[in-house]
Design a protein around this motif. Structure first.
Motif, PDB file in Angstrom:
ATOM      1  N   VAL A   1       0.637  -1.432  -0.006  1.00  0.00           N
ATOM      2  CA  VAL A   1       0.047   0.046  -0.008  1.00  0.00           C
ATOM      3  C   VAL A   1       0.847   1.526   0.134  1.00  0.00           C
ATOM      4  CG1 VAL A   1      -1.904  -1.126   1.246  1.00  0.00           C
ATOM      5  CG2 VAL A   1      -0.213   0.004   2.538  1.00  0.00           C
ATOM      6  N   THR A   2       2.198   1.234   0.332  1.00  0.00           N
ATOM      7  CA  THR A   2       2.811   2.544   0.703  1.00  0.00           C
ATOM      8  C   THR A   2       3.049   3.254  -0.864  1.00  0.00           C
ATOM      9  OG1 THR A   2       4.860   1.132   0.595  1.00  0.00           O
ATOM     10  CG2 THR A   2       3.835   1.792   2.801  1.00  0.00           C
ATOM     11  N   SER A   3       3.242   2.474  -1.724  1.00  0.00           N
ATOM     12  CA  SER A   3       3.313   2.854  -3.049  1.00  0.00           C
ATOM     13  C   SER A   3       2.179   3.661  -3.415  1.00  0.00           C
ATOM     14  CB  SER A   3       3.759   1.897  -3.991  1.00  0.00           C
ATOM     15  OG  SER A   3       2.470   1.168  -4.278  1.00  0.00           O
ATOM     16  N   LEU A   4       0.987   3.517  -2.632  1.00  0.00           N
ATOM     17  CA  LEU A   4      -0.142   4.550  -3.404  1.00  0.00           C
ATOM     18  C   LEU A   4      -0.285   5.753  -2.471  1.00  0.00           C
ATOM     19  CD1 LEU A   4      -2.526   1.346  -3.608  1.00  0.00           C
ATOM     20  CD2 LEU A   4      -0.993   2.601  -5.399  1.00  0.00           C
ATOM     21  N   PHE A   5       0.429   5.718  -1.319  1.00  0.00           N
ATOM     22  CA  PHE A   5       0.289   6.887  -0.296  1.00  0.00           C
ATOM     23  C   PHE A   5       0.462   8.140  -1.119  1.00  0.00           C
ATOM     24  CE2 PHE A   5       1.339   4.421   3.756  1.00  0.00           C
ATOM     25  CZ  PHE A   5       0.127   3.848   3.911  1.00  0.00           C
ATOM     26  N   ASP A   6      -0.253   9.271  -0.804  1.00  0.00           N
ATOM     27  CA  ASP A   6       0.004  10.616  -0.985  1.00  0.00           C
ATOM     28  C   ASP A   6       0.636  11.069  -0.004  1.00  0.00           C
ATOM     29  OD1 ASP A   6      -0.010  13.422  -1.158  1.00  0.00           O
ATOM     30  OD2 ASP A   6      -2.385  13.544  -2.029  1.00  0.00           O
TER      31      ASP A   6
ATOM     32  N   PRO B   1       7.200  10.747   3.726  1.00  0.00           N
ATOM     33  CA  PRO B   1       8.504   9.746   3.690  1.00  0.00           C
ATOM     34  C   PRO B   1       9.085   9.670   5.037  1.00  0.00           C
ATOM     35  CG  PRO B   1       8.387  10.937   1.560  1.00  0.00           C
ATOM     36  CD  PRO B   1       7.399  11.882   2.541  1.00  0.00           C
ATOM     37  N   GLN B   2       9.327  10.914   5.658  1.00  0.00           N
ATOM     38  CA  GLN B   2      10.033  10.784   6.787  1.00  0.00           C
ATOM     39  C   GLN B   2       9.395  10.158   8.040  1.00  0.00           C
ATOM     40  OE1 GLN B   2      11.009  14.581   8.756  1.00  0.00           O
ATOM     41  NE2 GLN B   2      12.352  13.652  10.198  1.00  0.00           N
ATOM     42  N   ALA B   3       8.066  10.206   8.109  1.00  0.00           N
ATOM     43  CA  ALA B   3       7.128   9.358   8.852  1.00  0.00           C
ATOM     44  C   ALA B   3       7.228   8.035   8.683  1.00  0.00           C
ATOM     45  CB  ALA B   3       5.638   9.944   9.173  1.00  0.00           C
ATOM     46  N   LEU B   4       7.208   7.895   7.399  1.00  0.00           N
ATOM     47  CA  LEU B   4       6.921   6.382   6.946  1.00  0.00           C
ATOM     48  C   LEU B   4       8.250   5.592   7.058  1.00  0.00           C
ATOM     49  CD1 LEU B   4       5.147   4.476   5.353  1.00  0.00           C
ATOM     50  CD2 LEU B   4       6.109   5.128   3.257  1.00  0.00           C
ATOM     51  N   CYS B   5       9.436   6.387   7.198  1.00  0.00           N
ATOM     52  CA  CYS B   5      10.787   5.805   7.450  1.00  0.00           C
ATOM     53  C   CYS B   5      10.708   5.261   8.964  1.00  0.00           C
ATOM     54  CB  CYS B   5      11.620   6.914   7.289  1.00  0.00           C
ATOM     55  SG  CYS B   5      12.050   7.007   5.633  1.00  0.00           S
ATOM     56  N   HIS B   6       9.858   5.997   9.934  1.00  0.00           N
ATOM     57  CA  HIS B   6      10.032   5.564  11.485  1.00  0.00           C
ATOM     58  C   HIS B   6       8.849   4.597  11.558  1.00  0.00           C
ATOM     59  CE1 HIS B   6      12.260   9.156  11.911  1.00  0.00           C
ATOM     60  NE2 HIS B   6      11.062  10.184  12.024  1.00  0.00           N
TER      61      HIS B   6
ATOM     62  N   GLY C   1      -3.944   0.846  10.200  1.00  0.00           N
ATOM     63  CA  GLY C   1      -4.351   2.490   9.544  1.00  0.00           C
ATOM     64  C   GLY C   1      -3.298   3.381   9.871  1.00  0.00           C
ATOM     65  N   PHE C   2      -3.497   4.592   9.298  1.00  0.00           N
ATOM     66  CA  PHE C   2      -2.659   5.619   9.611  1.00  0.00           C
ATOM     67  C   PHE C   2      -3.608   6.859  10.037  1.00  0.00           C
ATOM     68  CE2 PHE C   2      -0.440   3.153   6.449  1.00  0.00           C
ATOM     69  CZ  PHE C   2       0.952   3.209   7.175  1.00  0.00           C
ATOM     70  N   GLU C   3      -3.087   7.560  11.043  1.00  0.00           N
ATOM     71  CA  GLU C   3      -4.015   8.847  11.517  1.00  0.00           C
ATOM     72  C   GLU C   3      -2.931   9.940  11.280  1.00  0.00           C
ATOM     73  OE1 GLU C   3      -4.973  10.621  15.848  1.00  0.00           O
ATOM     74  OE2 GLU C   3      -5.762   8.588  15.422  1.00  0.00           O
ATOM     75  N   CYS C   4      -3.362  10.759  10.494  1.00  0.00           N
ATOM     76  CA  CYS C   4      -2.644  11.857   9.710  1.00  0.00           C
ATOM     77  C   CYS C   4      -3.012  13.240  10.128  1.00  0.00           C
ATOM     78  CB  CYS C   4      -2.649  11.951   8.336  1.00  0.00           C
ATOM     79  SG  CYS C   4      -2.208  10.066   7.412  1.00  0.00           S
ATOM     80  N   ARG C   5      -2.200  14.073  10.736  1.00  0.00           N
ATOM     81  CA  ARG C   5      -2.415  15.458  11.043  1.00  0.00           C
ATOM     82  C   ARG C   5      -2.754  16.156   9.709  1.00  0.00           C
ATOM     83  NH1 ARG C   5      -0.609  12.038  14.492  1.00  0.00           N
ATOM     84  NH2 ARG C   5       0.350  12.739  16.381  1.00  0.00           N
TER      85      ARG C   5
END
Length: 199
Positions: A12-17, A23-28, A43-47
């Motif tokens: 799914v990460t290739s589809l992320f906006d 990318p920095q958050a995804l690296c963590h 899931g992800f909770e985004c600000r």
């Protein structure tokens, strides 16, 4: 072969906006996903505010007879989670009968510590009746100790529910230094909501 959470994320990460999941958050998150058990419910909770790059990562634990990541079990919070998880996955336990699923949430505002401490969320079965006494037992199970003010507020929350309303979820912020829990209530009509909150 053991399937890990990273196997799902690779899909799914290739589809992320990147505006929502930088990318920095995804690296963590990815190093954590290399350790956590696979779950098809995550899931992800985004600000949404400006300059808000923090992302929370959450997943539902599978109800399987397995251990949580051994790398984390040196921490008391994870030792508790392991005991709780094994109790819940045991078909004959009261937790298994009352709780439909268990979720973990990780605050990912920056690089995670070597042993990240999650928040834990419980979703109760529809048949489970959580009155004030059972709510207190569940909260004490998750938090071990609570203040008199929190106990008073929780009892009021349960005792004041209108007919037909139930407590559906309970969350404990194990990773946060707050004397609070999260209680989700369902079955309150819009007409009842104001009076319930004002009590």
């Amino acid at each position: 072969m053991r399937c890990l959470m990273q196997d799902y994320l690779k899909i799914v990460t290739s589809l992320f906006d990147h505006e929502f999941v930088p990318p920095q958050a995804l690296c963590h998150i990815l190093p954590l996903a290399q350790i956590l058990p696979a779950s098809s419910m995550a899931g992800f909770e985004c600000r949404l505010g400006a300059n808000q790059s923090g992302v929370d990562f959450q997943l539902r634990l599978p109800c399987l007879d397995q251990n949580l990541p051994e790398e984390f079990l040196s921490a008391p919070a994870w030792q508790f989670l392991q005991d709780f998880y094994q109790n819940w996955t045991s078909p004959n336990s009261s937790l298994h009968q009352e709780i439909e699923n268990v979720g973990l949430e990780f605050d990912v505002n920056e690089q995670l510590p070597q042993v990240p401490i999650p928040c834990i969320f419980l979703k109760f079965n529809q048949e489970t009746v959580i009155d004030a006494e059972r709510l207190m037992q569940m909260v004490k199970l998750l938090k071990h100790s609570i203040s008199p003010l929190l106990e008073s507020n929780l009892r009021l929350c349960a005792d004041s529910l209108p007919a037909g309303a139930t407590i559906s979820h309970l969350g404990a912020m194990l990773s946060r230094s707050v004397n609070a829990v999260r209680v989700n209530v369902k079955g309150i009509s819009p007409e009842q909501l104001s009076d319930y909150l004002m009590q």
